[in-house]
Design a protein around this motif. Structure first.
Motif, PDB file in Angstrom:
ATOM      1  N   PRO A  35       0.759  -1.163  -0.034  1.00 14.06           N
ATOM      2  CA  PRO A  35      -0.033  -0.002   0.066  1.00 14.06           C
ATOM      3  C   PRO A  35       0.826   1.275   0.074  1.00 14.06           C
ATOM      4  O   PRO A  35       0.453   2.293  -0.725  1.00 14.06           O
ATOM      5  CB  PRO A  35      -0.724  -0.214   1.257  1.00 14.06           C
ATOM      6  CG  PRO A  35      -0.945  -1.485   1.497  1.00 14.06           C
ATOM      7  CD  PRO A  35       0.295  -2.224   1.200  1.00 14.06           C
ATOM      8  N   ASN A  36       1.949   1.207   0.675  1.00 17.45           N
ATOM      9  CA  ASN A  36       2.773   2.480   0.926  1.00 17.45           C
ATOM     10  C   ASN A  36       3.328   2.696  -0.528  1.00 17.45           C
ATOM     11  O   ASN A  36       3.403   3.863  -1.059  1.00 17.45           O
ATOM     12  CB  ASN A  36       3.924   2.456   1.752  1.00 17.45           C
ATOM     13  CG  ASN A  36       3.135   2.237   3.224  1.00 17.45           C
ATOM     14  OD1 ASN A  36       2.128   2.748   3.456  1.00 17.45           O
ATOM     15  ND2 ASN A  36       4.136   1.877   4.303  1.00 17.45           N
ATOM     16  N   LEU A  37       3.799   1.690  -1.167  1.00 22.54           N
ATOM     17  CA  LEU A  37       4.437   2.044  -2.497  1.00 22.54           C
ATOM     18  C   LEU A  37       3.294   2.325  -3.664  1.00 22.54           C
ATOM     19  O   LEU A  37       3.656   3.595  -4.491  1.00 22.54           O
ATOM     20  CB  LEU A  37       5.009   0.757  -3.179  1.00 22.54           C
ATOM     21  CG  LEU A  37       5.927   0.994  -4.414  1.00 22.54           C
ATOM     22  CD1 LEU A  37       6.939   1.847  -4.411  1.00 22.54           C
ATOM     23  CD2 LEU A  37       6.309  -0.468  -5.160  1.00 22.54           C
ATOM     24  N   LEU A  38       2.152   1.925  -3.684  1.00 21.48           N
ATOM     25  CA  LEU A  38       1.231   2.216  -4.359  1.00 21.48           C
ATOM     26  C   LEU A  38       0.607   3.520  -4.074  1.00 21.48           C
ATOM     27  O   LEU A  38       0.436   4.569  -4.914  1.00 21.48           O
ATOM     28  CB  LEU A  38       0.143   1.167  -4.288  1.00 21.48           C
ATOM     29  CG  LEU A  38       0.139  -0.045  -5.144  1.00 21.48           C
ATOM     30  CD1 LEU A  38      -1.125  -1.035  -4.981  1.00 21.48           C
ATOM     31  CD2 LEU A  38       0.322  -0.038  -6.609  1.00 21.48           C
ATOM     32  N   VAL A  41       3.433   6.010  -5.726  1.00 15.59           N
ATOM     33  CA  VAL A  41       3.310   5.922  -7.196  1.00 15.59           C
ATOM     34  C   VAL A  41       2.037   6.917  -7.634  1.00 15.59           C
ATOM     35  O   VAL A  41       2.088   7.575  -8.469  1.00 15.59           O
ATOM     36  CB  VAL A  41       3.349   4.616  -7.583  1.00 15.59           C
ATOM     37  CG1 VAL A  41       2.957   4.772  -9.292  1.00 15.59           C
ATOM     38  CG2 VAL A  41       4.692   3.856  -7.396  1.00 15.59           C
ATOM     39  N   ILE A  42       0.961   6.712  -7.145  1.00 17.55           N
ATOM     40  CA  ILE A  42      -0.336   7.218  -7.367  1.00 17.55           C
ATOM     41  C   ILE A  42      -0.080   8.703  -7.117  1.00 17.55           C
ATOM     42  O   ILE A  42      -0.529   9.472  -7.765  1.00 17.55           O
ATOM     43  CB  ILE A  42      -1.413   6.342  -6.797  1.00 17.55           C
ATOM     44  CG1 ILE A  42      -1.701   5.277  -7.368  1.00 17.55           C
ATOM     45  CG2 ILE A  42      -2.695   7.514  -6.840  1.00 17.55           C
ATOM     46  CD1 ILE A  42      -2.742   4.234  -6.248  1.00 17.55           C
ATOM     47  N   GLY A  47      -0.621  13.540  -8.934  1.00 19.84           N
ATOM     48  CA  GLY A  47       0.217  15.019  -8.538  1.00 19.84           C
ATOM     49  C   GLY A  47       0.665  15.636  -9.537  1.00 19.84           C
ATOM     50  O   GLY A  47       0.370  16.752  -9.848  1.00 19.84           O
ATOM     51  N   ASN A  48       1.356  14.959 -10.528  1.00 20.92           N
ATOM     52  CA  ASN A  48       1.870  15.575 -11.504  1.00 20.92           C
ATOM     53  C   ASN A  48       0.916  16.019 -12.733  1.00 20.92           C
ATOM     54  O   ASN A  48       1.039  17.091 -13.129  1.00 20.92           O
ATOM     55  CB  ASN A  48       3.056  14.654 -12.396  1.00 20.92           C
ATOM     56  CG  ASN A  48       3.851  15.090 -13.505  1.00 20.92           C
ATOM     57  OD1 ASN A  48       4.122  16.481 -13.334  1.00 20.92           O
ATOM     58  ND2 ASN A  48       4.192  14.149 -14.336  1.00 20.92           N
ATOM     59  N   ALA A  49      -0.170  15.364 -12.706  1.00 25.03           N
ATOM     60  CA  ALA A  49      -1.300  15.486 -13.981  1.00 25.03           C
ATOM     61  C   ALA A  49      -2.059  16.687 -13.142  1.00 25.03           C
ATOM     62  O   ALA A  49      -2.408  17.897 -14.012  1.00 25.03           O
ATOM     63  CB  ALA A  49      -2.055  14.536 -14.028  1.00 25.03           C
ATOM     64  N   VAL A 105      -5.650   5.068 -13.150  1.00 30.35           N
ATOM     65  CA  VAL A 105      -5.285   4.595 -11.902  1.00 30.35           C
ATOM     66  C   VAL A 105      -6.261   3.791 -11.157  1.00 30.35           C
ATOM     67  O   VAL A 105      -6.128   2.763 -10.581  1.00 30.35           O
ATOM     68  CB  VAL A 105      -4.749   5.948 -11.064  1.00 30.35           C
ATOM     69  CG1 VAL A 105      -4.443   5.480  -9.636  1.00 30.35           C
ATOM     70  CG2 VAL A 105      -3.267   6.391 -11.845  1.00 30.35           C
ATOM     71  N   TYR A 106      -7.575   4.313 -11.049  1.00 33.54           N
ATOM     72  CA  TYR A 106      -8.750   3.696 -10.522  1.00 33.54           C
ATOM     73  C   TYR A 106      -8.996   2.222 -11.065  1.00 33.54           C
ATOM     74  O   TYR A 106      -8.829   1.528 -10.046  1.00 33.54           O
ATOM     75  CB  TYR A 106      -9.932   4.543 -10.424  1.00 33.54           C
ATOM     76  CG  TYR A 106     -11.188   4.004 -10.027  1.00 33.54           C
ATOM     77  CD1 TYR A 106     -11.227   3.934  -8.620  1.00 33.54           C
ATOM     78  CD2 TYR A 106     -12.209   3.391 -10.854  1.00 33.54           C
ATOM     79  CE1 TYR A 106     -12.645   3.217  -8.237  1.00 33.54           C
ATOM     80  CE2 TYR A 106     -13.334   2.693 -10.363  1.00 33.54           C
ATOM     81  CZ  TYR A 106     -13.332   2.579  -8.981  1.00 33.54           C
ATOM     82  OH  TYR A 106     -14.582   1.954  -8.609  1.00 33.54           O
TER      83      TYR A 106
END
Length: 168
Positions: A35-38, A41-42, A47-49, A105-106
């Motif tokens: 969960p922390n890695l996902l 990444v998400i 955030g970039n978008a 992502v969803y």
């Protein structure tokens, strides 16, 4: 070395290799779907978008202010629609990109949770404290119901005792 001995050694080596690779795959899967890695990444991708959409929104607002400024304070009030057209285009593109990334992502998370992860507690978005609290609340409701029934039974017992005293 006899043929049977070589065959047994080969089978042992094969089993050991499969066991190690299987354990490695499980470990890699746990790392990949942690969960922390996902979450990280998400956060980076969305955030970039989102940052791009905000940047283009600010550019759009600046272009609109420039458009209004030129229209109000320039002789003959010329309208330069081309100044805002590019900003609108960039903002709409960034916004649609952000929505597309969020949807991707969803649905990726849904696919991972429903197809690749078997255990409920390993699923991304699983909130163990929340689940524990929901179970605790259920137990509390059951306990409250039992206390009410106990109180009712005690009242009936007291009434029965009071009636038996009056009869005697």
């Amino acid at each position: 070395m006899s043929r049977k001995k070589r065959k047994n050694e080969f089978i042992e080596q094969r089993d050991l290799l499969l066991e190690k690779s299987s354990a490695g795959w499980v470990s890699f899967r746990r790392f990949l779907f942690a969960p922390n890695l996902l979450t990280f990444v998400i956060s980076v991708v969305v955030g970039n978008a989102f940052g791009g959409a905000i940047k283009d929104l600010v550019s759009l607002l600046a272009s609109f202010i420039s458009f209004v400024w030129r229209w109000l304070f320039t002789p003959n009030h010329p309208m330069y629609f081309a100044a805002t057209q590019q900003a609108w285009s960039a903002f709409i593109t960034s916004f649609l990109t952000m929505i597309s990334i969020a949807l991707a992502v969803y649905y990726t998370i849904e696919f991972i949770n429903n197809k690749l992860i078997n255990s409920e507690s390993e699923k991304w978005g699983y909130d163990e404290p929340h689940e524990d609290m929901m179970a605790l609340q259920k137990l509390q409701r059951e306990n409250n119901d039992l206390i009410k029934k106990n109180n009712e039974l005690q009242e009936k017992v007291l009434q029965a005792l009071a009636e038996s005293k009056q009869k005697s």
